[in-house]
Write a protein that holds these residues in place. Structure first.
Motif, PDB file in Angstrom:
ATOM      1  N   GLU A   3      40.006  44.484  44.283  1.00  0.00           N
ATOM      2  CA  GLU A   3      38.906  44.400  45.239  1.00  0.00           C
ATOM      3  C   GLU A   3      38.778  45.661  46.086  1.00  0.00           C
ATOM      4  O   GLU A   3      37.701  46.244  46.183  1.00  0.00           O
ATOM      5  CB  GLU A   3      39.131  43.189  46.148  1.00  0.00           C
ATOM      6  CG  GLU A   3      38.036  42.943  47.156  1.00  0.00           C
ATOM      7  CD  GLU A   3      38.284  41.703  47.983  1.00  0.00           C
ATOM      8  OE1 GLU A   3      37.337  41.255  48.632  1.00  0.00           O
ATOM      9  OE2 GLU A   3      39.417  41.172  48.006  1.00  0.00           O
ATOM     10  N   TRP A   8      36.033  45.201  42.491  1.00  0.00           N
ATOM     11  CA  TRP A   8      35.695  43.839  42.076  1.00  0.00           C
ATOM     12  C   TRP A   8      35.268  43.042  43.311  1.00  0.00           C
ATOM     13  O   TRP A   8      35.749  43.274  44.418  1.00  0.00           O
ATOM     14  CB  TRP A   8      36.912  43.165  41.441  1.00  0.00           C
ATOM     15  CG  TRP A   8      37.208  43.614  40.051  1.00  0.00           C
ATOM     16  CD1 TRP A   8      37.740  44.814  39.679  1.00  0.00           C
ATOM     17  CD2 TRP A   8      36.996  42.883  38.850  1.00  0.00           C
ATOM     18  NE1 TRP A   8      37.879  44.864  38.309  1.00  0.00           N
ATOM     19  CE2 TRP A   8      37.436  43.696  37.777  1.00  0.00           C
ATOM     20  CE3 TRP A   8      36.474  41.614  38.566  1.00  0.00           C
ATOM     21  CZ2 TRP A   8      37.371  43.275  36.452  1.00  0.00           C
ATOM     22  CZ3 TRP A   8      36.424  41.197  37.249  1.00  0.00           C
ATOM     23  CH2 TRP A   8      36.853  42.024  36.210  1.00  0.00           C
ATOM     24  N   ARG A   9      34.335  42.101  43.113  1.00  0.00           N
ATOM     25  CA  ARG A   9      33.847  41.257  44.216  1.00  0.00           C
ATOM     26  C   ARG A   9      34.030  39.785  43.853  1.00  0.00           C
ATOM     27  O   ARG A   9      33.719  39.375  42.741  1.00  0.00           O
ATOM     28  CB  ARG A   9      32.370  41.527  44.475  1.00  0.00           C
ATOM     29  CG  ARG A   9      32.091  42.956  44.876  1.00  0.00           C
ATOM     30  CD  ARG A   9      30.592  43.234  45.053  1.00  0.00           C
ATOM     31  NE  ARG A   9      29.680  42.613  44.113  1.00  0.00           N
ATOM     32  CZ  ARG A   9      29.415  43.039  42.870  1.00  0.00           C
ATOM     33  NH1 ARG A   9      30.052  44.085  42.384  1.00  0.00           N
ATOM     34  NH2 ARG A   9      28.537  42.428  42.108  1.00  0.00           N
ATOM     35  N   LYS A  10      34.492  38.998  44.807  1.00  0.00           N
ATOM     36  CA  LYS A  10      34.716  37.568  44.573  1.00  0.00           C
ATOM     37  C   LYS A  10      33.377  36.846  44.489  1.00  0.00           C
ATOM     38  O   LYS A  10      32.478  37.087  45.270  1.00  0.00           O
ATOM     39  CB  LYS A  10      35.560  36.984  45.693  1.00  0.00           C
ATOM     40  CG  LYS A  10      36.086  35.605  45.397  1.00  0.00           C
ATOM     41  CD  LYS A  10      37.200  35.265  46.369  1.00  0.00           C
ATOM     42  CE  LYS A  10      37.777  33.923  46.118  1.00  0.00           C
ATOM     43  NZ  LYS A  10      38.478  33.793  44.868  1.00  0.00           N
ATOM     44  N   TRP A  21      35.449  36.449  39.635  1.00  0.00           N
ATOM     45  CA  TRP A  21      35.198  37.755  40.239  1.00  0.00           C
ATOM     46  C   TRP A  21      34.129  38.496  39.461  1.00  0.00           C
ATOM     47  O   TRP A  21      34.020  38.352  38.253  1.00  0.00           O
ATOM     48  CB  TRP A  21      36.473  38.594  40.231  1.00  0.00           C
ATOM     49  CG  TRP A  21      37.543  38.064  41.121  1.00  0.00           C
ATOM     50  CD1 TRP A  21      38.398  37.037  40.848  1.00  0.00           C
ATOM     51  CD2 TRP A  21      37.872  38.519  42.424  1.00  0.00           C
ATOM     52  NE1 TRP A  21      39.240  36.834  41.896  1.00  0.00           N
ATOM     53  CE2 TRP A  21      38.945  37.730  42.882  1.00  0.00           C
ATOM     54  CE3 TRP A  21      37.360  39.523  43.243  1.00  0.00           C
ATOM     55  CZ2 TRP A  21      39.511  37.916  44.135  1.00  0.00           C
ATOM     56  CZ3 TRP A  21      37.937  39.712  44.480  1.00  0.00           C
ATOM     57  CH2 TRP A  21      38.993  38.908  44.916  1.00  0.00           C
TER      58      TRP A  21
END
Length: 109
Positions: A3, A8-10, A21
């Protein structure tokens, strides 16, 4: 690392439920189910993605002493080199990740 360094984004829980993700540079509306996140702290190939993210901003110094890996992130300023962040671990991928997280933490201060 996934992240804070790679990007990366949740996925919001209301969209899918569970732990999903979005990979970097993928629009939120894309279907990401089944997409595996790299294991940056245990896989050397994945850890090299972290190195590639760091290289435009830092020079890396990698040392091995006894059973320990040390990764130092350095910058040049006015002809002088200085250490900005560091990571130490029994494995190289983990040391790379620790150095990256140390650098990110110091950037946000």
């Amino acid at each position: 690392v996934a992240e804070r360094v790679i990007g990366w984004r949740k996925v919001p829980p209301s969209l899918y439920g569970g732990d999903a993700w979005y990979p970097p540079n993928l629009p939120p509306q894309a279907n990401v189910l089944g997409r595996a996140m790299s294991l940056y702290s245990t896989d050397i190939k994945a850890a090299m993605e972290v190195v590639e993210r760091l290289r435009p901003k830092y020079d890396l110094e990698i040392l091995s002493r006894d059973s320990c890996w040390i990764v130092n992130l350095c910058v040049e300023s006015d002809g002088m080199w200085g250490y900005v962040a560091a990571g130490e671990a029994e494995t190289l991928p983990l040391a790379i990740c620790r150095a990256a997280l140390d650098a990110v933490a110091k950037e946000t201060k």
